[in-house]
Design a protein around this motif. Sequence first.
Motif, PDB file in Angstrom:
ATOM      1  N   GLY A 134       0.828  -1.203   0.000  1.00  0.00           N
ATOM      2  CA  GLY A 134       0.000   0.000   0.000  1.00  0.00           C
ATOM      3  C   GLY A 134       0.861   1.251   0.000  1.00  0.00           C
ATOM      4  N   HIS A 135       0.670   2.092   1.010  1.00  0.00           N
ATOM      5  CA  HIS A 135       1.412   3.345   1.113  1.00  0.00           C
ATOM      6  C   HIS A 135       2.771   3.165   1.777  1.00  0.00           C
ATOM      7  N   GLY A 136       3.142   1.944   2.101  1.00  0.00           N
ATOM      8  CA  GLY A 136       4.466   1.691   2.659  1.00  0.00           C
ATOM      9  C   GLY A 136       4.604   2.024   4.129  1.00  0.00           C
ATOM     10  N   HIS A 137       3.507   1.987   4.875  1.00  0.00           N
ATOM     11  CA  HIS A 137       3.600   2.347   6.293  1.00  0.00           C
ATOM     12  C   HIS A 137       4.340   1.285   7.101  1.00  0.00           C
ATOM     13  N   PHE A 138       4.203   0.002   6.718  1.00  0.00           N
ATOM     14  CA  PHE A 138       4.965  -1.007   7.463  1.00  0.00           C
ATOM     15  C   PHE A 138       6.473  -0.829   7.278  1.00  0.00           C
ATOM     16  N   PRO A 139       6.992  -0.747   6.047  1.00  0.00           N
ATOM     17  CA  PRO A 139       8.444  -0.549   5.922  1.00  0.00           C
ATOM     18  C   PRO A 139       8.945   0.691   6.660  1.00  0.00           C
ATOM     19  N   GLU A 140       8.158   1.748   6.651  1.00  0.00           N
ATOM     20  CA  GLU A 140       8.568   2.976   7.338  1.00  0.00           C
ATOM     21  C   GLU A 140       8.748   2.721   8.836  1.00  0.00           C
ATOM     22  N   ALA A 141       7.793   1.996   9.439  1.00  0.00           N
ATOM     23  CA  ALA A 141       7.890   1.713  10.869  1.00  0.00           C
ATOM     24  C   ALA A 141       8.943   0.650  11.161  1.00  0.00           C
ATOM     25  N   ALA A 142       9.037  -0.359  10.293  1.00  0.00           N
ATOM     26  CA  ALA A 142       9.974  -1.460  10.527  1.00  0.00           C
ATOM     27  C   ALA A 142      11.419  -1.002  10.453  1.00  0.00           C
ATOM     28  N   THR A 149      18.473  -2.612   7.192  1.00  0.00           N
ATOM     29  CA  THR A 149      17.774  -3.417   6.191  1.00  0.00           C
ATOM     30  C   THR A 149      17.245  -2.529   5.077  1.00  0.00           C
ATOM     31  N   SER A 150      17.351  -3.019   3.854  1.00  0.00           N
ATOM     32  CA  SER A 150      16.779  -2.333   2.695  1.00  0.00           C
ATOM     33  C   SER A 150      15.357  -2.848   2.478  1.00  0.00           C
ATOM     34  N   PHE A 151      14.373  -1.956   2.564  1.00  0.00           N
ATOM     35  CA  PHE A 151      12.973  -2.329   2.427  1.00  0.00           C
ATOM     36  C   PHE A 151      12.454  -1.927   1.051  1.00  0.00           C
ATOM     37  N   ASP A 152      11.904  -2.912   0.333  1.00  0.00           N
ATOM     38  CA  ASP A 152      11.212  -2.654  -0.933  1.00  0.00           C
ATOM     39  C   ASP A 152       9.729  -2.952  -0.752  1.00  0.00           C
ATOM     40  N   VAL A 160       2.254   2.244  -4.266  1.00  0.00           N
ATOM     41  CA  VAL A 160       3.633   1.880  -3.953  1.00  0.00           C
ATOM     42  C   VAL A 160       4.610   2.890  -4.537  1.00  0.00           C
ATOM     43  N   GLU A 161       4.282   3.486  -5.676  1.00  0.00           N
ATOM     44  CA  GLU A 161       5.142   4.518  -6.241  1.00  0.00           C
ATOM     45  C   GLU A 161       5.137   5.760  -5.357  1.00  0.00           C
ATOM     46  N   ARG A 162       4.001   6.070  -4.793  1.00  0.00           N
ATOM     47  CA  ARG A 162       3.941   7.207  -3.870  1.00  0.00           C
ATOM     48  C   ARG A 162       4.711   6.910  -2.592  1.00  0.00           C
ATOM     49  N   ALA A 163       4.704   5.627  -2.182  1.00  0.00           N
ATOM     50  CA  ALA A 163       5.498   5.233  -1.012  1.00  0.00           C
ATOM     51  C   ALA A 163       6.988   5.431  -1.285  1.00  0.00           C
ATOM     52  N   ARG A 164       7.421   5.098  -2.492  1.00  0.00           N
ATOM     53  CA  ARG A 164       8.827   5.306  -2.840  1.00  0.00           C
ATOM     54  C   ARG A 164       9.153   6.800  -2.870  1.00  0.00           C
ATOM     55  N   ALA A 165       8.267   7.590  -3.455  1.00  0.00           N
ATOM     56  CA  ALA A 165       8.494   9.032  -3.517  1.00  0.00           C
ATOM     57  C   ALA A 165       8.574   9.638  -2.116  1.00  0.00           C
ATOM     58  N   ALA A 166       7.833   9.066  -1.176  1.00  0.00           N
ATOM     59  CA  ALA A 166       7.846   9.561   0.202  1.00  0.00           C
ATOM     60  C   ALA A 166       9.013   9.001   1.006  1.00  0.00           C
ATOM     61  N   GLY A 167       9.819   8.121   0.390  1.00  0.00           N
ATOM     62  CA  GLY A 167      10.974   7.571   1.083  1.00  0.00           C
ATOM     63  C   GLY A 167      10.658   6.421   2.014  1.00  0.00           C
ATOM     64  N   ARG A 168       9.449   5.854   1.901  1.00  0.00           N
ATOM     65  CA  ARG A 168       9.091   4.747   2.799  1.00  0.00           C
ATOM     66  C   ARG A 168       9.654   3.413   2.312  1.00  0.00           C
ATOM     67  N   VAL A 169       9.849   3.271   1.011  1.00  0.00           N
ATOM     68  CA  VAL A 169      10.482   2.074   0.453  1.00  0.00           C
ATOM     69  C   VAL A 169      11.595   2.525  -0.494  1.00  0.00           C
ATOM     70  N   ALA A 172      10.137   0.419  -5.580  1.00  0.00           N
ATOM     71  CA  ALA A 172       8.696   0.208  -5.706  1.00  0.00           C
ATOM     72  C   ALA A 172       8.440  -0.714  -6.894  1.00  0.00           C
ATOM     73  N   HIS A 173       7.684  -1.765  -6.641  1.00  0.00           N
ATOM     74  CA  HIS A 173       7.332  -2.705  -7.699  1.00  0.00           C
ATOM     75  C   HIS A 173       5.810  -2.756  -7.787  1.00  0.00           C
ATOM     76  N   GLN A 174       5.270  -2.276  -8.892  1.00  0.00           N
ATOM     77  CA  GLN A 174       3.825  -2.274  -9.066  1.00  0.00           C
ATOM     78  C   GLN A 174       3.412  -3.495  -9.874  1.00  0.00           C
ATOM     79  N   GLY A 175       2.474  -4.263  -9.343  1.00  0.00           N
ATOM     80  CA  GLY A 175       1.997  -5.467 -10.004  1.00  0.00           C
ATOM     81  C   GLY A 175       1.657  -6.522  -8.981  1.00  0.00           C
ATOM     82  N   LEU A 176       1.527  -7.748  -9.441  1.00  0.00           N
ATOM     83  CA  LEU A 176       1.209  -8.882  -8.582  1.00  0.00           C
ATOM     84  C   LEU A 176       2.449  -9.740  -8.406  1.00  0.00           C
ATOM     85  N   LEU A 177       2.606 -10.303  -7.225  1.00  0.00           N
ATOM     86  CA  LEU A 177       3.767 -11.145  -6.961  1.00  0.00           C
ATOM     87  C   LEU A 177       3.800 -12.348  -7.886  1.00  0.00           C
ATOM     88  N   THR A 178       2.634 -12.801  -8.323  1.00  0.00           N
ATOM     89  CA  THR A 178       2.560 -13.986  -9.173  1.00  0.00           C
ATOM     90  C   THR A 178       2.810 -13.683 -10.653  1.00  0.00           C
TER      91      THR A 178
END
Length: 360
Positions: A134-142, A149-152, A160-169, A172-178
């Motif tokens: 989402g907005h990358g709030h977990f990586p920011e807190a973790a 640790t490098s968080f992606d 997720v792109e906005r999370a990268r722009a905000a420095g939280r990750v 940023a990889h947009q898509g599905l893990l599968t």
Amino acid sequence: MPATPQPDDERRAGSPGELAPGTDRLQEPRRDDCPWCGSAQLRTRLRMPDLVQHKPGTFAVDECRDCAHAFQNPRLTAEGLAFHAHDPQESRLGIDGFAERLLAARDSARRHRAAARAMLPFPEPESWLDVGTGHGHFPEAAREIHPYTSFDGLDATGRVERARAAGRVEEAHQGLLTDPGVLARLRSRYDVVSMFHHLEHTPDPRAELRAAMTVLRPGGHLLIEVPDPDCTFGALLGKWWVPYGRPRDLHLMPLRNLLAELESLGCVVVATDRREPHTPYDIAGAVTLALTRVMPAADAPWRAVLPTVFGRGLRSVLVGAATPLVATATALDHTLAPLLRRTRFSNAYRIIARTTRSPA
């Protein structure tokens, strides 16, 4: 000069047209077997409308009598998932937006830091992928717990792109893990993959787990948190239990099923926890969902008919009267949480598993 169209006016104009063909196309055909074990021994747990955003449609949750896997049947199509996705502009719905705040309770920085601390007994990870970030709030807190640790982040949306722009990750990889392209790009890159309340939203949780094995390095760890379908609140509250109230929750997986699946993938389960992942929102969530169900309709862009002036005024009065009730229920949730998380009233569980195989 004509008035400038407001965002809600534009969205309202589009929604009736979007719904004109009906809601059947938003759901797949009903299946007669369990998506987890293939058994044909199914029973319907409950049927309900969308109790959070109040979008049109009726949804059923079936349970397998053999493996106890619970799942939405019929399932939402990709178009249906997109239609029922959370819209930040809808945060005012519910008791003054309280329904949305309840669903965000598990995303607090305190809870994120607690989840990150669960990995402290293991070697410090060099790289960590948060799936469904989402907005990358977990990586920011973790990062406060794992500063080296490098968080992606990976997410199906542009958040997720906005999370990268905000420095939280960092990446940023947009898509599905599968997605094959995502798997090829991320193969064997990570020491930790986390999935917080992600698996229940995916069409095929097993495929997600296999994909996680691909992007993990040998000896890497998978950290999962999901709602617990064995929670006693689920049986007591029925459709008013928060994990049931969202059409986007496609699966509810018993702990034993996920453990068996991870072991079949060559993982060693190193920790399970039903206490800490508990989110104290069950009572307040049920009260909120029930109140929003009986109140006059909110102004929402997918409603073809606008609420009347009287209806809007009545709703404002009722929201004001109901807010203390919801606040009291919230206080009760938090007061009981230290006791409930030690019982079958705990509403979520966590698994930490270590992979022992090289990706296929």
